[in-house]
Design an enzyme around this catalytic site. Sequence first.
Site, mmCIF file in Angstrom:
data_model
loop_
_atom_site.group_PDB
_atom_site.id
_atom_site.type_symbol
_atom_site.label_atom_id
_atom_site.label_comp_id
_atom_site.label_asym_id
_atom_site.label_seq_id
_atom_site.Cartn_x
_atom_site.Cartn_y
_atom_site.Cartn_z
ATOM 1 N N ASP A 1 1.387 -7.643 2.324
ATOM 2 C CA ASP A 1 1.675 -6.465 2.239
ATOM 3 C C ASP A 1 2.896 -6.016 1.965
ATOM 4 O OD1 ASP A 1 0.953 -3.498 1.778
ATOM 5 O OD2 ASP A 1 0.003 -3.308 3.801
ATOM 6 N N HIS B 1 0.669 -1.132 -0.015
ATOM 7 C CA HIS B 1 0.109 -0.038 -0.087
ATOM 8 C C HIS B 1 0.800 1.279 -0.018
ATOM 9 C CE1 HIS B 1 0.267 -0.103 4.469
ATOM 10 N NE2 HIS B 1 0.266 1.337 4.359
ATOM 11 N N SER C 1 4.094 2.381 8.381
ATOM 12 C CA SER C 1 3.889 1.222 7.389
ATOM 13 C C SER C 1 5.010 1.115 6.500
ATOM 14 C CB SER C 1 2.606 1.726 6.423
ATOM 15 O OG SER C 1 1.613 1.814 7.190
#
Length: 739
Positions: A221, A86, A673
Amino acid sequence: MRNALISALVLSSGVAFISLETHADEGQWQPYQMPSIADKLSERGIDIPAKQLADLTQYPMNAVVGLGYCTASFVSPQGLVVTNHHCAYSAIQYNSKTEHNYIADGFLATSKIDEPSAGPNERLYITEAVTDVSDRVTQGLSQEPLARYQEIQSNRKSLIKSCESDDNYRCSVRSFHSGLEYYLIKQLIIRDVRLVYAPPKSVGAFGGDIDNYEYPRHAGDFTFLRAYVGKDGQPAAYSKDNVPFEPKSYLKINADGVKAGDGVFVAGYPGSTSRYRLTSELKFASDWLYPTLASRYQLRIDTIETMGNSNHEIELKYAGTLASMANRMKKYNGLLDGFKATDIAGIKQSREDGFKQWLATDKTYQTYQAKFDQLELLLTKKRVDNQTRYYFENAQSSALLAAANKLYRLSKEKVKPDAEREEGYQERDMKMFKARLKRIDSSFDASVDKALWQQDLQAYIAQEHRVAALDNMLNYVDESVTLSDKLAGLYSLTSLTDKDKRLAWMDAKAGDFETSADPFIRLAVALFDTNMAQEKDKKTLAGQLSQARPDYMKAIIAYYKANDWPVYPDANGTLRITYGMVDGYQSKDALYKQPFTRLEGITAKHTGLAPFNAPQKVLDAIKEQRFGSHKVASVIKDPSTWLCRLFSCYKPEEFNSVPVNFLSSVDTTGGNSGSPVFNGKGDLVGLNFDSTYEAITKDWFFNPTITRAVHVDFRYILWMMDEVDHADNLIAELDLVRN
């Protein structure tokens, strides 16, 4: 005083938890602070010396990089970088076309020549130095609020200019502890970033918005990028002649991973937390700000999804925007749910009451009660201002109007000496300014932009805080022309949809804007004075807060130290380290969430429909129990690699499968992230990508009982590379080790 914060945390299920006096693994620590918590690291089984973690020139910290909005890390001597799927979504979207949809199908470059640019805006930032410049920023400041604000900015810009004597570096001066301290951050910029390997969205975002902030998770991810530089080894803009960057170090990847109870730490760039904010600020966020923001995001999401369902090009262009909005909207809703489930306001009020009692008795800080009262008055004004301006600011949300506003402001700023220009409009900013103008095309459709802008304008019209300049330009008094038709006319007459014409405005003078017939340019000119007046008011209030906040922080830090509570600055986008352990948690009565998930969970969740539509090649590999091959065994630098030839490489005995995601108690937030997750030796074992739903309120208050971060296990990444996508060329680059 150590018992001042024994507060009951009651979840909606009725299960009560007690906040731990020790604060467990709380803390988003500046690297230089690590030696001060060396004993805590050791207790968690983290053996790498704290002094080494404090040194940004040593492994592993010199391999951790920022993306400007996420975190990444070098994993090979040839500039290979790993981050979240992402986080790299815009790079994948940038390269996705109707004829090759890398979002849906994934992408793998089998050689470096096949690695495409990640886009003109993509950068890697390598932090090389962090210097305390507090005295140089705050010494001798004026007492007049606006002058004080301007002097702080002037001092910051002077430090930045001196730091950026080399064009290859980007520097910033960041405020810590709400202006009590300032640090100069020096970062090497890599300007040529390329896409190397990304799994399909059905792997990278398996579970989609439904699973976002939830657990158990089964998301792959991850994405690999590569840093390129000129042949002289210096950072350079994209060129086919550029060569892979050679980092000072790159992370070792531990193919054995971690198990429950193991100590881990995370390094990255957390964006923002509010743990030192006042109770009144939390209540404003809970009662007005978050519900208002969440409602707007949901409306915009619904509009984009509806329009994208009937237009594949719109779906591709707005994929990244939609994902970002959905993430924010769910976070706001999670914060609201968390505030209801757990009385965070009550907990903070209890701490605040204890602080006031301490103020009244502490000889050094008794006089600070008046300063605290003054801060509350300023925050009340700030809240009123935010509510008053909110709809007017949103009413300028069109991508074309935003560009016109910035371009006209640039024409005004360019007549000033560079040192006196507003940040964002100095010569140092022009490359990124131009790149952002170029990038508009990749995520813009006039029909979508118009629909979203119309929603914001309708919300503006429906409330009382109106601005004459905007009302006059949109001519609402003419009932014969609908708002939709009025906006359609603006879009049909503008030339800002043309990239070359848009860029040409960067060289225009203010007079050119003021005589232009372009409707968006005219609107930007008409709104300029109002925007500048509001900006001046904001700066004046910021100048007042630049006195009140630091005074408050001096006292609150002393109060924390008196109670032996951890003292670290709120997250502000700078490099931090947090530590914890691999651990599950009790989410509600009789429901304990295990720390690891397995491949079989993908099969169990698979429905064939998005977002639970795992690729067939993944399902086949799971069904056939292909848990590892000789390819990885051949590159693991360990004499026991023959074991991997006899047994499955990624199937720990305790799982009888490949781990996919895992939980830990590290203290993370947005910006973390993509952050590397390390074992106690400093080997890479996973990537941080999310938090659990119960933990979202950690931005305001850290509850060690339920706060968990979610990571993708690197064994799953290796399994995908090996058994599913056959990324042999990349596996060969990695430095794989065993326990």
